[in-house]
Design a protein around this motif. Sequence first.
Motif, mmCIF file in Angstrom:
data_model
loop_
_atom_site.group_PDB
_atom_site.id
_atom_site.type_symbol
_atom_site.label_atom_id
_atom_site.label_comp_id
_atom_site.label_asym_id
_atom_site.label_seq_id
_atom_site.Cartn_x
_atom_site.Cartn_y
_atom_site.Cartn_z
ATOM 1 N N GLY A 171 0.871 -0.898 0.139
ATOM 2 C CA GLY A 171 0.154 -0.015 -0.114
ATOM 3 C C GLY A 171 0.842 1.302 -0.080
ATOM 4 O O GLY A 171 0.504 2.292 -0.625
ATOM 5 N N ALA A 172 1.914 1.059 0.663
ATOM 6 C CA ALA A 172 2.841 2.227 0.558
ATOM 7 C C ALA A 172 3.595 2.562 -0.860
ATOM 8 O O ALA A 172 3.791 3.864 -0.875
ATOM 9 C CB ALA A 172 3.579 2.139 1.740
ATOM 10 N N TYR A 173 3.967 1.494 -1.392
ATOM 11 C CA TYR A 173 4.832 1.678 -2.403
ATOM 12 C C TYR A 173 4.346 1.343 -3.634
ATOM 13 O O TYR A 173 4.734 1.689 -4.970
ATOM 14 C CB TYR A 173 6.009 0.948 -2.375
ATOM 15 N N ASN A 174 3.210 0.638 -3.752
ATOM 16 C CA ASN A 174 2.161 0.255 -5.174
ATOM 17 C C ASN A 174 3.066 -0.493 -6.169
ATOM 18 O O ASN A 174 2.902 -0.136 -7.218
ATOM 19 C CB ASN A 174 1.568 1.640 -5.520
ATOM 20 N N HIS A 175 3.997 -1.275 -5.498
ATOM 21 C CA HIS A 175 4.763 -2.273 -6.235
ATOM 22 C C HIS A 175 4.431 -3.709 -5.890
ATOM 23 O O HIS A 175 4.245 -3.737 -4.643
ATOM 24 C CB HIS A 175 6.056 -1.736 -6.409
ATOM 25 N N PRO A 176 4.908 -4.603 -6.516
ATOM 26 C CA PRO A 176 4.496 -6.070 -6.384
ATOM 27 C C PRO A 176 5.643 -6.172 -4.932
ATOM 28 O O PRO A 176 6.596 -5.620 -5.242
ATOM 29 C CB PRO A 176 4.943 -6.968 -7.300
ATOM 30 N N LEU A 177 5.390 -7.130 -4.192
ATOM 31 C CA LEU A 177 6.427 -7.284 -2.970
ATOM 32 C C LEU A 177 7.555 -7.899 -3.312
ATOM 33 O O LEU A 177 8.802 -7.813 -2.803
ATOM 34 C CB LEU A 177 5.571 -8.150 -2.013
ATOM 35 N N TRP A 178 7.567 -8.819 -4.701
ATOM 36 C CA TRP A 178 8.840 -9.388 -4.835
ATOM 37 C C TRP A 178 9.870 -8.285 -5.441
ATOM 38 O O TRP A 178 11.026 -8.164 -5.268
ATOM 39 C CB TRP A 178 8.732 -10.447 -6.015
ATOM 40 N N TRP A 179 9.222 -7.195 -6.046
ATOM 41 C CA TRP A 179 9.830 -5.986 -6.651
ATOM 42 C C TRP A 179 10.519 -5.120 -5.643
ATOM 43 O O TRP A 179 11.641 -4.772 -5.502
ATOM 44 C CB TRP A 179 9.032 -5.211 -7.427
ATOM 45 N N ILE A 180 9.691 -4.790 -4.423
ATOM 46 C CA ILE A 180 10.212 -4.233 -3.331
ATOM 47 C C ILE A 180 11.271 -4.894 -2.850
ATOM 48 O O ILE A 180 12.533 -4.327 -2.541
ATOM 49 C CB ILE A 180 8.874 -4.024 -2.454
ATOM 50 N N ASP A 181 11.200 -6.303 -2.483
ATOM 51 C CA ASP A 181 12.269 -6.734 -1.866
ATOM 52 C C ASP A 181 13.489 -6.702 -2.698
ATOM 53 O O ASP A 181 14.741 -6.560 -2.233
ATOM 54 C CB ASP A 181 11.995 -8.323 -1.757
ATOM 55 N N ARG A 182 13.411 -6.769 -3.908
ATOM 56 C CA ARG A 182 14.490 -6.783 -4.922
ATOM 57 C C ARG A 182 15.354 -5.503 -4.910
ATOM 58 O O ARG A 182 16.452 -5.278 -4.845
ATOM 59 C CB ARG A 182 14.141 -7.193 -6.566
ATOM 60 N N ILE A 183 14.460 -4.316 -4.982
ATOM 61 C CA ILE A 183 14.862 -3.085 -4.934
ATOM 62 C C ILE A 183 15.650 -2.852 -3.545
ATOM 63 O O ILE A 183 16.714 -2.077 -3.543
ATOM 64 C CB ILE A 183 13.989 -2.087 -5.261
ATOM 65 N N LYS A 184 15.132 -3.248 -2.327
ATOM 66 C CA LYS A 184 15.939 -3.128 -1.240
ATOM 67 C C LYS A 184 17.142 -3.928 -1.188
ATOM 68 O O LYS A 184 17.857 -3.421 -0.568
ATOM 69 C CB LYS A 184 15.079 -3.770 -0.103
ATOM 70 N N VAL A 185 17.232 -5.074 -1.792
ATOM 71 C CA VAL A 185 18.816 -5.473 -2.027
ATOM 72 C C VAL A 185 19.683 -4.977 -2.618
ATOM 73 O O VAL A 185 20.709 -4.820 -2.494
ATOM 74 C CB VAL A 185 18.495 -7.089 -2.359
ATOM 75 N N ASP A 186 19.176 -4.702 -4.203
ATOM 76 C CA ASP A 186 20.009 -3.739 -5.111
ATOM 77 C C ASP A 186 20.445 -2.226 -4.568
ATOM 78 O O ASP A 186 21.286 -1.907 -5.030
ATOM 79 C CB ASP A 186 19.324 -3.955 -6.328
ATOM 80 N N TRP A 187 19.558 -1.726 -3.971
ATOM 81 C CA TRP A 187 19.729 -0.343 -3.634
ATOM 82 C C TRP A 187 19.281 -0.055 -2.062
ATOM 83 O O TRP A 187 18.574 0.388 -1.971
ATOM 84 C CB TRP A 187 18.834 0.592 -4.425
#
Length: 176
Positions: free
Chosen positions: A145-161
């Motif tokens: 709800g906060a970021y409006n992206h799929p959870l798998w993408w949020i997790d990936r961006i957290k790891v990469d950046w």
Amino acid sequence: MPGPISNTPSQPLARLLEQTADAVQAVRSGKSLTDVLARMPAELRPGVQALSFHTLRWLGSATQARERLVPKPPAPNVDALLVTALALLWPGEPLPYAEHTLVDQAVTAAQRRIPAAAGFINAVLRRFLRERDVLVQSVRTTPLGAYNHPLWWIDRIKVDWPAAWQGLLIDANERP
């Protein structure tokens, strides 16, 4: 200075909502929005594209709100129409239509496509409008709800950046 005047008549909002819900349902099932729009009648494409882009930018929030309003998922076509309307009613960007118009036209779209769900859609959307402030605050506490992206993408961006992930996700959802 205003842009050029189009000779293409505008389409009824209910028809655009039907097609947008179909596009959202197709994207949720793994299809490309570009492919879906390419197969759409030319007179509907601009309106459906605009509504689809808006809906997809707010899909995480709209889905979370629908889950709070209706914990048991409705049929996919009903759910797609509901999240489309919820996304278009979501605060943040200027609303593309007056609230009462959007609810009325979503119900009209349901009456045309899924008549048994029209009353249900009306009730859910009206409840959302009554409880919107509380629902929005609740939804914003979840990553989806906060970021409006799929959870798998949020997790990936957290790891990469790791140092910039939140800003990247927020910026990625800005209207171009």
